[in-house]
Design an enzyme around this catalytic site. Structure first.
Site, mmCIF file in Angstrom:
data_model
loop_
_atom_site.group_PDB
_atom_site.id
_atom_site.type_symbol
_atom_site.label_atom_id
_atom_site.label_comp_id
_atom_site.label_asym_id
_atom_site.label_seq_id
_atom_site.Cartn_x
_atom_site.Cartn_y
_atom_site.Cartn_z
ATOM 1 N N TYR A 101 1.128 -1.609 0.154
ATOM 2 C CA TYR A 101 0.029 0.398 0.052
ATOM 3 C C TYR A 101 0.650 1.572 0.212
ATOM 4 O O TYR A 101 1.814 1.195 0.744
ATOM 5 C CB TYR A 101 -0.752 -0.262 1.112
ATOM 6 C CG TYR A 101 -1.695 1.321 1.213
ATOM 7 C CD1 TYR A 101 -2.617 1.222 1.093
ATOM 8 C CD2 TYR A 101 -1.434 2.563 2.016
ATOM 9 C CE1 TYR A 101 -3.699 3.281 1.143
ATOM 10 C CE2 TYR A 101 -1.877 3.592 2.385
ATOM 11 C CZ TYR A 101 -3.180 3.967 1.979
ATOM 12 O OH TYR A 101 -3.581 4.667 1.936
ATOM 13 N N GLU A 189 -4.113 7.188 -3.343
ATOM 14 C CA GLU A 189 -4.149 5.781 -2.973
ATOM 15 C C GLU A 189 -3.258 4.835 -4.156
ATOM 16 O O GLU A 189 -4.063 4.556 -5.003
ATOM 17 C CB GLU A 189 -5.019 5.830 -2.613
ATOM 18 C CG GLU A 189 -4.882 5.623 -0.827
ATOM 19 C CD GLU A 189 -5.884 4.880 -0.778
ATOM 20 O OE1 GLU A 189 -6.140 5.448 1.269
ATOM 21 O OE2 GLU A 189 -6.892 4.018 -1.312
#
Ligand code: GDP
Ligand code: MN
Length: 379
Positions: A101, A189
């Protein structure tokens, strides 16, 4: 403002981040044609402004064009978190060796953009934060210098042991900050950022939220807004110049001023209720705004009572009163209304309301308590 994944991917690609080439389709046939062009297995992904599409069945692999058509048929038209899927992205299926991530958010505490990374990618970062917070690493970015190479490299080594993937990831992080900065984002993101079996680091998903206050000077970003993908009530509110956020409670709130709206919600909770929404009708309220506000509030079936809390400064209480009378005339209101108003033209407002058969309170506590009670009785 939320962007779709395909829009965010294009911005990432524009900054040099490796993202598999993909295309969007609105019909199963179109999806099949894209899959044909790609050749080989593909992934078909719902384009909605919601996370957790994978878990909801909105991300499916397909081995060929025929299967892509079938998957697209299943995904287009499905609802994820209350939003209808109108389009799917068709991308070459990547082989995944590892998932991590990488995200950048605006952090109030440090008053900086903060780069967050985690080797626990592919799942909701909120879940990682709740269960294994030690797997999330952060660095605050000084806006004067941007994300510096050594900062990016240090974060990249939180994800990978090898120098090769770490170098690629560090470059991606700096490119991502570039996207974040240029788009006026409040969040960007990549989840998952993957490594392929061949050792390439690639972005498989992209999420980007733009700060609404940054849109005016970025017309090319503002043009990416897709109102068909937004909650209808929020579109209607924005077009009418109202700030509206839907919540899950039963007390509908119609207030002037963001601060008073927040205080009203606090008081609703204090008296044991739950607000159904935040709604700020703004400063100079013409009656039409009040009509639209009531339409939006009553369209939510959870709403069991409606609370008006108006402090008349620039907003004139009589304008709001006229709006309430007009709206209730048009809407055949089937839920109880509690009205509190005080300030400019208060006496006139009370007269207008009383002539129309309503009563008005002046004390905020009384009004909130009454609205909470009515919502509870209706339960
Ligand atoms: P989200 O659930 O809305 O965040 O959608 P994602 O795009 O992140 O997809 C969810 C998950 O599906 C990812 O974490 C991957 O595990 C998987 N996935 C997505 N694209 C691919 C792909 O090209 N190949 C494979 N094998 N899995 C994929
Ligand atoms: Mn994802």
């Amino acid at each position: 403002m939320n962007l779709h994944e395909f829009q965010a991917r294009a911005l990432l690609q524009g900054a040099g981040i490796p993202v598999p080439d993909a295309d969007v389709a609105s019909t199963p046939d179109e999806a099949a044609r894209i899959a044909q062009r790609i050749g080989g297995p593909v992934v078909v992904k719902a384009q909605v402004h919601a996370g957790g599409r994978g878990k909801a069945g909105g991300v499916r692999l397909a081995k060929d064009a025929a299967e892509a058509r079938e998957r697209a048929g299943q995904i287009i038209g499905m609802t994820i978190k209350g939003l209808r899927v109108n389009q799917v992205l068709v991308a070459p299926a990547a082989e995944i060796a590892s998932e991590s991530y990488v995200g950048i958010i605006v952090d109030r505490a440090s008053q900086r953009a903060v780069l967050m990374v985690s080797p626990a990618g592919g799942v909701d970062i909120e879940e990682v934060a709740a269960t294994t917070p030690e797997k999330i690493f952060r660095v605050a970015i000084d806006p004067r210098y941007g994300l510096l190479p050594h900062q990016a490299m240090a974060m990249a080594f939180r994800l990978y042991r090898g120098v090769e993937p770490a170098r690629q990831a560090a470059t991606i992080m700096r490119q991502l900050y570039d996207v974040f900065w240029r788009a006026g984002a409040s969040l960007v993101e990549i989840n998952p950022l993957i490594t392929t079996p061949g050792g390439q680091v690639v972005a498989l998903d992209a999420k980007l939220v733009v700060d609404d206050n940054e849109l005016e000077r970025r017309p090319e970003i503002a043009a990416l807004r897709d109102t068909t993908a937004e909650a209808p009530a929020e579109v209607q509110a924005r077009e009418a110049g109202l700030s509206y956020i839907k919540l899950d409670g039963r007390v509908g709130c119609c207030v002037n001023g963001a601060g008073l709206a927040m205080a009203t919600m606090d008081l609703v909770k204090y008296y044991g209720g739950e607000p159904a929404n935040f709604l700020d009708i703004g400063g100079s309220s013409n009656p039409q705004k009040v009509v639209t506000a009531l339409q939006i509030i009553t369209a939510d079936p959870n709403v069991k009572s409606i609370l008006f809390n108006i402090f008349g400064g620039i907003t004139r209480c009589d304008d709001v009163a006229n709006g309430i009378v007009t709206a209730t005339g048009q809407l055949a209101l089937d839920r109880p209304l509690v009205i509190r108003l005080t300030g400019t033209n208060e006496e006139l407002a009370v007269k207008i309301l009383e002539d129309a058969g309503f009563s008005a309170l002046t004390d905020m506590d009384d009004a909130v308590r009454r609205a909470v009670e009515l919502a509870r009785e209706a339960a």
